[in-house]
Every structure is written in structure tokens, then in C-alpha cells.
Design a protein around this motif. Structure first.
Motif, PDB file in Angstrom:
ATOM      1  N   TYR A 176       7.348   1.029  11.235  1.00  0.00           N
ATOM      2  CA  TYR A 176       6.151   0.277  10.858  1.00  0.00           C
ATOM      3  C   TYR A 176       4.929   1.177  10.827  1.00  0.00           C
ATOM      4  CZ  TYR A 176       2.217  -2.944  11.110  1.00  0.00           C
ATOM      5  OH  TYR A 176       1.028  -3.602  10.870  1.00  0.00           O
ATOM      6  N   ARG A 177       4.776   1.998  11.865  1.00  0.00           N
ATOM      7  CA  ARG A 177       3.541   2.774  12.020  1.00  0.00           C
ATOM      8  C   ARG A 177       3.482   3.940  11.028  1.00  0.00           C
ATOM      9  NH1 ARG A 177      -0.582   0.808  13.385  1.00  0.00           N
ATOM     10  NH2 ARG A 177      -0.218   0.332  15.584  1.00  0.00           N
ATOM     11  N   PHE A 178       4.602   4.618  10.812  1.00  0.00           N
ATOM     12  CA  PHE A 178       4.568   5.840  10.008  1.00  0.00           C
ATOM     13  C   PHE A 178       5.027   5.666   8.557  1.00  0.00           C
ATOM     14  CE2 PHE A 178       5.230   7.530  14.419  1.00  0.00           C
ATOM     15  CZ  PHE A 178       3.940   8.027  14.565  1.00  0.00           C
ATOM     16  N   PHE A 179       5.801   4.577   8.289  1.00  0.00           N
ATOM     17  CA  PHE A 179       6.279   4.374   6.923  1.00  0.00           C
ATOM     18  C   PHE A 179       5.900   3.013   6.357  1.00  0.00           C
ATOM     19  CE2 PHE A 179       8.840   7.905   8.374  1.00  0.00           C
ATOM     20  CZ  PHE A 179       8.893   8.731   7.247  1.00  0.00           C
ATOM     21  N   GLY A 180       5.147   2.253   7.118  1.00  0.00           N
ATOM     22  CA  GLY A 180       4.654   0.970   6.622  1.00  0.00           C
ATOM     23  C   GLY A 180       5.743  -0.054   6.352  1.00  0.00           C
ATOM     24  N   GLU A 181       6.875   0.056   7.048  1.00  0.00           N
ATOM     25  CA  GLU A 181       7.969  -0.875   6.808  1.00  0.00           C
ATOM     26  C   GLU A 181       7.728  -2.198   7.530  1.00  0.00           C
ATOM     27  OE1 GLU A 181      11.677   2.311   6.377  1.00  0.00           O
ATOM     28  OE2 GLU A 181      11.827   0.611   7.749  1.00  0.00           O
ATOM     29  N   SER A 182       7.972  -3.289   6.845  1.00  0.00           N
ATOM     30  CA  SER A 182       7.961  -4.587   7.504  1.00  0.00           C
ATOM     31  C   SER A 182       9.245  -4.730   8.317  1.00  0.00           C
ATOM     32  CB  SER A 182       7.890  -5.708   6.465  1.00  0.00           C
ATOM     33  OG  SER A 182       9.091  -5.756   5.703  1.00  0.00           O
ATOM     34  N   PRO A 183       9.267  -5.621   9.320  1.00  0.00           N
ATOM     35  CA  PRO A 183      10.509  -5.828  10.083  1.00  0.00           C
ATOM     36  C   PRO A 183      11.675  -6.229   9.182  1.00  0.00           C
ATOM     37  CG  PRO A 183       8.659  -6.889  11.177  1.00  0.00           C
ATOM     38  CD  PRO A 183       8.144  -6.406   9.858  1.00  0.00           C
ATOM     39  N   GLU A 184      11.389  -7.062   8.175  1.00  0.00           N
ATOM     40  CA  GLU A 184      12.447  -7.512   7.273  1.00  0.00           C
ATOM     41  C   GLU A 184      13.041  -6.339   6.483  1.00  0.00           C
ATOM     42  OE1 GLU A 184       9.944 -10.693   8.555  1.00  0.00           O
ATOM     43  OE2 GLU A 184       9.420  -8.854   7.467  1.00  0.00           O
ATOM     44  N   THR A 185      12.177  -5.398   6.074  1.00  0.00           N
ATOM     45  CA  THR A 185      12.657  -4.235   5.330  1.00  0.00           C
ATOM     46  C   THR A 185      13.553  -3.366   6.207  1.00  0.00           C
ATOM     47  OG1 THR A 185      10.727  -4.186   3.874  1.00  0.00           O
ATOM     48  CG2 THR A 185      11.949  -2.132   4.115  1.00  0.00           C
TER      49      THR A 185
END
Length: 556
Positions: A176-185
Motif C-alpha cells: 500500500y505504502r510503496f506501490f499504492g496497492e489497494s487491499p483488494e489488488t
């Protein structure tokens, strides 16, 4: 879910202080990275040979486990790779003694910069380590760290390794912090691989994360936990509070109980039901759809009602509790995998409602394969059409019924069976068919039921867990053929979501509970009726009492 904390958060604590704190604050386990001045679990005093038995007894007495041992070296640094491999192999031996299921490994360093790591070197190393971990029941977990916080890249790495002994540890912070991924992703990318999780919270200050107690940062933690619940995750969420390298953080005596309190809404979360329904004993709220696959459903029943009767087939002296029935299912599922059945493959069952029918259904859907139900009254031309049109890979059959011999039909369809070894069938008429299992009498070219079950020893339970985790509720689990009254029979594809909720609705209407018993007596050809009756029972924790249709199978 269960909760643990990493010993990184309490580097100044003694081992008695650590396990006492875990017990007092209501934790389920302790994740060990190092203790005191020992940065490596292998060097920690409680895990040396002289103290090992005492440590194991103490943890058992307190009801605590060590779910994961964490190693510190990175596989991505060539000059440190030999040291990392030595540490990991030593930790595998330690995990075996402690009963720990997982070992956290770093495939990369902390720097989240793409392109710095040679994926192939890491893959080759992981393959070697996987061979060392085989048959131990221990899984190596690559953490979502560094370049592998990009979980699409980590997925490609794990797929390339291709071992049930290597999976993923989701550090919720980094993707989340470094690649902007949502939990769902993240969950979509790592579907089927997530075994253990790390959690921490932070805010960004001057382009760098500044860590905070859970809930005081700006990570979408509630969304992450809810995504895990939806995923069906029942493992550990482990707090990683790196006090050793950030001495300005709050003390463990403050942070750990706050974490336990924060996690309370998600611990052992069960579907909510109205009070009246709970009082009446319903497993799930009536007239509500549930998002469970068949293997998740059976696991739920085996855990919540382990000693309730699942199946009692008196004509064959086959009685199993839900715990025992799941063990039988797991064993046959492992056997099917050993015989080459892959997710999406079709497994046909040609039998009346004998125990082998139930076991074949549950084992097939547990590994992501599709069960094809065969009408017990089929003649040779109908059986040929179904087996060829459905691309059946594996057939499980009894001797037959009402004078119809299934082995004789198969010998006419596949005369190659007579000269084949079990599992090596090459048929001109049925080119996709590779395995035939004869439940009753010995048949040339076919596995016996006992012979098939013996193959289970070749496949670890970790592979079953991986297959279960990879199944989506909307995956096809059952192929039912129409009667053919308006043309050729057509194979109808039914999903886990379809069938589970169809059966649940029937059980809801019948007001079934775990205290009830369901007598199952269906026409011999009514395969879907058998599927629905079985599903109605299991969605409510009800015992199944099948009545034999004509002459039952002679053995199991």
C-alpha cells in the motif's frame, strides 16, 4: 483470525517476560525473530537443545504457539546468499522441533526500487530451498518487501518456483505504502498464496514512513482486515513493531495490548445471525446468501462441530464425524492430485449414493477441479457421449446397478484398459481420460480404491491448503447433464456459489440444525438431487444418513 506479535517489538525482554506478556494480553502466538542480544532465533537460548523441551512444554501449558520464525538475510544479495541459505535451512530444522508452520524469508532488501533484483537467481535459490523443505510440513514465505512489495511481480516469482512449500507473507504496509496497492489488488495478485500477515501503521513525513500505533496512522487497516475476512483467511495477523531499530517507538507494554484491543472485531469473526436463529442453532442466518466455497464450508463444519456425525451409512458400516469426514476428503483429494488432477480438470463419478460418491464430490471440489455426475442408468452410447463431451480426465466408478456393468461398458469403450497400467490410459475414443478408479472389483488398467488412496502420501497437506485458497466462489465446481429430451444432453456448469446457496436455501426451508439428521434417499439417477441434499445438510451442520439405492457398493 488469530493474533501474534514479533519479538522485534520487545528486544529488551527475557523469554519468560515475552511469553507471560503474550498470555496476559490474550495473544494466540509469538512470532520469533530474535530474543535479547540474539538477532537470530537459532542463537536464542530458549531454542538451544538444553532448553528446547522446556520451551515446548511451557508454550503448550500456556496455550501459545509459534506460528512463524523470521529469518533476516536477503536472498537478493549475491554475496550474502550462501549465508541466507544456511540460516533458512537451519531455521527449517528448528521449526520442525517447535511445530512452527511458516518461515519468513526476505527475497529482497527493504529498498522498494524496481529492477535491483535478479528474479531468476531468487527463483533458482527458492527451488533449492523448497526441495529441502519438502515433507516437513513447513512453508517458506516470501514477504511483500522491497521490489516484491509489487505483488504482481511476487506472484510471477511464486508461480515460477511452483512449489507448495513456497508461498507469501503479506506485509500489509509495504504494497500500500510503496506501490499504492489497494487491499483488494494485493489479495487478487496473491490469491492462493497468502499464509501469514504482518501489520503496522504509519504516516508519510518528508517522503518517508513514520510508524504509529495501529489506528493512529493513515493506512486503510479496516479495509485490509475486512478484505482478509472476505478472502476466508483464518491465520495469524502478526504485529511487527520494530523497536530494535526505532528506539523512539512506544514500549511493548503499551503497544501490544492496544493492538490486541484493536483487532478484537476481526478475531474469530463469524457471520452474524439474529438472536432467535442463533438460539435455534442455525449455522448461518436464514434466507441469507453466503460467500463460501465447498472446501471452506466443510472446514467450517469440521472446526465448529468436529464431533457431530457427518455421514452414517449403516449398510456399509461407514460412520464419520465432520472432523473424520474432512480427513477422508483430504486424503482422497491428495490422491487425486498425485494422479495428475489439476484445477479445472473434470472428474466423473458413476455410482449410486455410496460413500465413495460423497468423498469423490468433496475431494474434487476441494482441489479446484469439477465433478461430472454420470446418470447411473446410462447405457454404453450415453456414457461414451458424456465422457467424451465433458473432457473427463478421471473416472470413479462402482461395479454397476440393476444388471448394468460399468466395468464392462468401460472395457468396450476403452479396450486399451486391458493392456494399460493404472494412470497411463491412452484411449482412441476418450483421449482426455487418463485415470479410472474402480471402487468395487479389480479391473484391468484401473486403480482400486485402496490403491488410489495410497497415492495421498505423495502430496503434502500444504498443497491442499494452497488449492483451497486459490478457489473463488464463482469457480465452476459441478457439471450436470440435462436429460436430452430436447436434443443431445447439455453439460450445465454450476459454481460453488450456485450450489452452496441452493442447498442452503433448501435446508433453511426445512429448518435444519446441527441437532437434526437428514435421511437421504433419492432416485438412483437423480445426481443433482443428491448434490442438493448433501449441501442442505452440510450448510447446516446436519448429519447425513444415506439409504442405499439397490445393491450398495461392496467395499470402501
Amino acid at each position: 483470525m488469530k493474533i501474534s506479535f514479533s519479538t522485534l517489538g520487545c528486544p529488551d525482554f527475557s523469554w519468560p517476560e515475552i511469553y507471560s506478556m503474550a498470555k496476559d494480553f490474550g495473544f494466540d502466538g509469538i512470532e520469533v525473530r530474535g530474543i535479547g542480544s540474539a538477532l537470530n532465533a537459532l542463537d536464542a537460548e530458549p531454542f538451544r537443545p538444553a532448553q528446547m523441551d522446556k520451551t515446548i512444554r511451557k508454550l503448550k501449558d500456556l496455550g501459545l504457539t509459534i506460528p512463524c520464525l523470521s529469518t533476516g538475510c536477503s536472498l537478493a544479495i549475491p554475496e550474502l546468499r550462501a549465508e541466507a541459505v544456511a540460516e533458512i535451512t537451519g531455521t527449517i530444522e528448528l521449526a520442525k522441533k517447535l511445530g512452527a508452520k511458516y518461515i519468513r524469508i526476505l527475497a529482497d532488501t527493504d529498498a522498494p526500487v524496481l529492477g535491483e533484483v535478479d528474479d531468476q537467481d531468487v527463483i533458482d535459490t527458492l527451488k533449492r530451498l523448497a526441495r529441502f523443505a519438502e515433507d516437513t510440513g513447513i512453508t517458506l514465505l516470501c514477504e511483500t518487501n522491497g521490489v516484491y512489495a509489487d505483488t504482481a511481480r511476487l506472484r510471477r516469482l511464486l508461480d515460477a518456483v511452483g512449489s507448495p512449500c513456497v508461498a507469501a507473507l503479506w506485509d500489509m504496509h509495504h504494497p500500500y505504502r510503496f506501490f499504492g496497492e489497494s487491499p483488494e489488488t494485493t489479495i487478487k495478485n496473491l490469491n492462493g498464496y497468502i499464509r501469514h500477515t504482518h501489520v503496522k501503521d504509519s504516516v508519510m513525513e518528508q517522503g518517508k514512513p513514520s510508524y504509529r500505533m495501529l489506528g493512529d496512522g493513515d493506512l486503510p487497516l479496516a479495509d485490509m482486515m475486512n478484505a482478509l475476512v472476505d478472502y476466508g483467511y483464518s491465520g495469524y495477523v502478526s504485529l511487527e513493531w520494530v523497536k530494535r531499530w526505532a528506539p523512539g517507538l512506544e514500549e511493548a507494554g503499551v503497544v501490544f495490548p492496544q493492538f490486541a484491543n484493536y483487532m478484537q472485531p476481526w478475531r474469530d469473526k463469524q457471520p452474524e445471525a439474529p438472536e432467535a436463529q442463533v438460539a435455534h442453532g442455525y449455522m448461518f442466518p436464514k434466507e441469507h446468501l453466503i460467500d463460501l466455497t465447498f472446501p471452506q464450508l466443510l472446514k467450517t463444519m469440521a472446526e465448529t462441530h468436529p464431533d457431530n456425525i457427518a455421514v452414517r451409512y449403516t449398510a456399509l458400516d461407514y460412520t464419520r464425524t465432520y472432523r473424520e469426514f474432512k480427513q477422508d476428503v483430504d486424503n482422497f483429494a491428495r490422491a487425486l492430485i498425485a494422479m495428475g488432477v489439476k484445477p479445472g480438470d473434470h472428474v466423473a463419478i458413476w455410482a449410486t449414493n455410496v460413500p465413495a460418491w460423497y468423498l469423490t464430490f468433496w475431494a474434487t471440489v476441494e482441489i479446484g477441479a469439477v465433478l461430472v455426475t454420470v446418470n447411473t442408468a446410462y447405457k454404453i452410447h450415453e456414457a461414451e457421449y458424456l465422457l467424451r463431451q465433458s473432457d473427463t480426465h478421471t473416472l470413479v466408478m462402482t461395479d454397476g446397478v440393476k444388471g448394468v456393468s460399468y466395468p464392462e461398458i468401460m472395457m468396450q469403450l476403452c479396450p486399451e484398459l486391458a493392456e494399460s497400467k493404472p494412470g497411463e490410459l491412452v484411449s482412441a475414443k476418450l483421449p482426455r481420460l487418463k485415470n479410472v478408479i474402480s471402487v468395487d472389483s479389480p479391473v484391468d488398467g484401473c486403480y482400486s480404491w485402496a490403491q488410489a488412496l495410497s497415492y495421498a502420501e505423495q502430496v503434502p497437506m500444504t498443497e491442499i491448503d494452497r488449492r483451497i485458497a486459490a478457489i473463488d466462489v464463482h469457480d465452476v465446481c459441478n457439471m450436470q447433464y440435462t436429460s436430452g429430451t430436447t436434443g443431445f444432453p447439455k453439460g450445465v456448469m454450476l459454481t460453488h456459489y450456485n450450489v452452496v446457496n441452493n442447498g442452503k436455501a433448501i435446508g433453511d426451508c426445512m429448518e435444519l440444525t446441527p441437532d437434526d439428521r437428514l435421511l437421504i434417499h433419492v432416485p438412483m439417477f437423480h445426481c443433482f438431487g443428491m448434490v442438493l441434499a448433501m449441501t442442505a445438510a452440510v450448510t447446516h451442520g446436519t448429519g447425513m444418513y444415506p439409504m442405499p439405492v439397490f445393491s450398495p457398493s461392496k467395499s470402501l
